[in-house]
Design a protein around this motif. Structure first.
Motif, PDB file in Angstrom:
ATOM      1  N   GLU A 165       0.855  -1.179   0.000  1.00  0.00           N
ATOM      2  CA  GLU A 165       0.000   0.000   0.000  1.00  0.00           C
ATOM      3  C   GLU A 165       0.893   1.232   0.000  1.00  0.00           C
ATOM      4  O   GLU A 165       1.954   1.234   0.614  1.00  0.00           O
ATOM      5  CB  GLU A 165      -0.893  -0.010   1.245  1.00  0.00           C
ATOM      6  CG  GLU A 165      -1.933   1.059   1.278  1.00  0.00           C
ATOM      7  CD  GLU A 165      -2.934   0.870   2.417  1.00  0.00           C
ATOM      8  OE1 GLU A 165      -3.813   1.724   2.532  1.00  0.00           O
ATOM      9  OE2 GLU A 165      -2.831  -0.115   3.179  1.00  0.00           O
TER      10      GLU A 165
ATOM     11  N   ASP B 124      -6.077   7.172   6.594  1.00  0.00           N
ATOM     12  CA  ASP B 124      -6.376   5.791   6.959  1.00  0.00           C
ATOM     13  C   ASP B 124      -5.700   4.809   6.006  1.00  0.00           C
ATOM     14  O   ASP B 124      -5.613   5.051   4.812  1.00  0.00           O
ATOM     15  CB  ASP B 124      -7.881   5.539   6.942  1.00  0.00           C
ATOM     16  CG  ASP B 124      -8.608   6.330   8.014  1.00  0.00           C
ATOM     17  OD1 ASP B 124      -7.991   6.637   9.046  1.00  0.00           O
ATOM     18  OD2 ASP B 124      -9.789   6.650   7.806  1.00  0.00           O
ATOM     19  N   SER B 125      -5.267   3.703   6.572  1.00  0.00           N
ATOM     20  CA  SER B 125      -4.658   2.634   5.794  1.00  0.00           C
ATOM     21  C   SER B 125      -5.559   1.410   5.868  1.00  0.00           C
ATOM     22  O   SER B 125      -6.027   1.041   6.950  1.00  0.00           O
ATOM     23  CB  SER B 125      -3.270   2.299   6.356  1.00  0.00           C
ATOM     24  OG  SER B 125      -2.766   1.125   5.761  1.00  0.00           O
ATOM     25  N   LYS B 126      -5.777   0.782   4.732  1.00  0.00           N
ATOM     26  CA  LYS B 126      -6.623  -0.414   4.685  1.00  0.00           C
ATOM     27  C   LYS B 126      -5.912  -1.640   5.249  1.00  0.00           C
ATOM     28  O   LYS B 126      -6.531  -2.470   5.897  1.00  0.00           O
ATOM     29  CB  LYS B 126      -7.045  -0.667   3.231  1.00  0.00           C
ATOM     30  CG  LYS B 126      -7.972  -1.842   3.050  1.00  0.00           C
ATOM     31  CD  LYS B 126      -8.402  -1.984   1.609  1.00  0.00           C
ATOM     32  CE  LYS B 126      -9.320  -3.178   1.438  1.00  0.00           C
ATOM     33  NZ  LYS B 126      -9.746  -3.351   0.052  1.00  0.00           N
ATOM     34  N   HIS B 127      -4.590  -1.744   5.016  1.00  0.00           N
ATOM     35  CA  HIS B 127      -3.870  -2.975   5.342  1.00  0.00           C
ATOM     36  C   HIS B 127      -2.864  -2.865   6.497  1.00  0.00           C
ATOM     37  O   HIS B 127      -2.354  -3.889   6.952  1.00  0.00           O
ATOM     38  CB  HIS B 127      -3.112  -3.470   4.106  1.00  0.00           C
ATOM     39  CG  HIS B 127      -3.994  -3.733   2.938  1.00  0.00           C
ATOM     40  ND1 HIS B 127      -4.886  -4.771   2.869  1.00  0.00           N
ATOM     41  CD2 HIS B 127      -4.154  -3.055   1.771  1.00  0.00           C
ATOM     42  CE1 HIS B 127      -5.534  -4.754   1.728  1.00  0.00           C
ATOM     43  NE2 HIS B 127      -5.109  -3.712   1.040  1.00  0.00           N
TER      44      HIS B 127
ATOM     45  N   ASP C 236      -1.413  -0.825  10.250  1.00  0.00           N
ATOM     46  CA  ASP C 236      -1.425   0.129  11.353  1.00  0.00           C
ATOM     47  C   ASP C 236      -0.053   0.777  11.332  1.00  0.00           C
ATOM     48  O   ASP C 236       0.968   0.079  11.200  1.00  0.00           O
ATOM     49  CB  ASP C 236      -1.637  -0.585  12.698  1.00  0.00           C
ATOM     50  CG  ASP C 236      -3.038  -1.158  12.831  1.00  0.00           C
ATOM     51  OD1 ASP C 236      -3.998  -0.465  12.447  1.00  0.00           O
ATOM     52  OD2 ASP C 236      -3.161  -2.282  13.333  1.00  0.00           O
TER      53      ASP C 236
ATOM     54  N   LYS D  91      -2.047  -5.498   9.307  1.00  0.00           N
ATOM     55  CA  LYS D  91      -3.232  -5.803  10.107  1.00  0.00           C
ATOM     56  C   LYS D  91      -3.590  -7.291  10.059  1.00  0.00           C
ATOM     57  O   LYS D  91      -4.085  -7.848  11.028  1.00  0.00           O
ATOM     58  CB  LYS D  91      -4.430  -4.982   9.610  1.00  0.00           C
ATOM     59  CG  LYS D  91      -4.310  -3.496   9.905  1.00  0.00           C
ATOM     60  CD  LYS D  91      -5.516  -2.733   9.372  1.00  0.00           C
ATOM     61  CE  LYS D  91      -5.403  -1.251   9.640  1.00  0.00           C
ATOM     62  NZ  LYS D  91      -6.559  -0.508   9.102  1.00  0.00           N
ATOM     63  N   LYS D  92      -3.327  -7.937   8.931  1.00  0.00           N
ATOM     64  CA  LYS D  92      -3.668  -9.352   8.757  1.00  0.00           C
ATOM     65  C   LYS D  92      -2.680 -10.274   9.473  1.00  0.00           C
ATOM     66  O   LYS D  92      -3.077 -11.200  10.162  1.00  0.00           O
ATOM     67  CB  LYS D  92      -3.715  -9.689   7.271  1.00  0.00           C
ATOM     68  CG  LYS D  92      -4.035 -11.127   6.956  1.00  0.00           C
ATOM     69  CD  LYS D  92      -4.026 -11.376   5.462  1.00  0.00           C
ATOM     70  CE  LYS D  92      -4.213 -12.843   5.151  1.00  0.00           C
ATOM     71  NZ  LYS D  92      -4.083 -13.110   3.714  1.00  0.00           N
TER      72      LYS D  92
END
Length: 76
Positions: free
Chosen positions: A20, A41-44, A46, A64-65
């Motif tokens: 990203e 904001d980031s989708k993937h 922190d 995050k995953k």
């Protein structure tokens, strides 16, 4: 007011391979700077940002995953 400068970081998870790019913008005009925006904001990931010499920098990020530290690369 337009964009004067831009900092972009590419974040990559070494475990799952997700990537990203996040950008912070310096807004202003020829008369002066209006300040820097945050990366947003980031989708993937922190992430944590700190003030830098020229705009904010991302100094750490975690997927995050996978909960694995991301590889950070400043591209602009």
């Amino acid at each position: 007011m337009g964009v004067i400068d831009k900092n972009t970081f590419k974040l990559e998870c070494p475990s799952c391979g997700v990537t990203e790019s996040l950008s912070a913008l310096e807004k202003g005009s020829c008369y002066g700077s209006g300040g820097w925006t945050d990366y947003g904001d980031s989708k993937h990931f922190d992430y944590h940002q700190t003030p830098g010499k020229i705009g904010p920098i991302i100094d750490e990020a975690t997927c995050k995953k996978c909960n694995v530290a991301a590889i950070l690369k400043q591209t602009e």
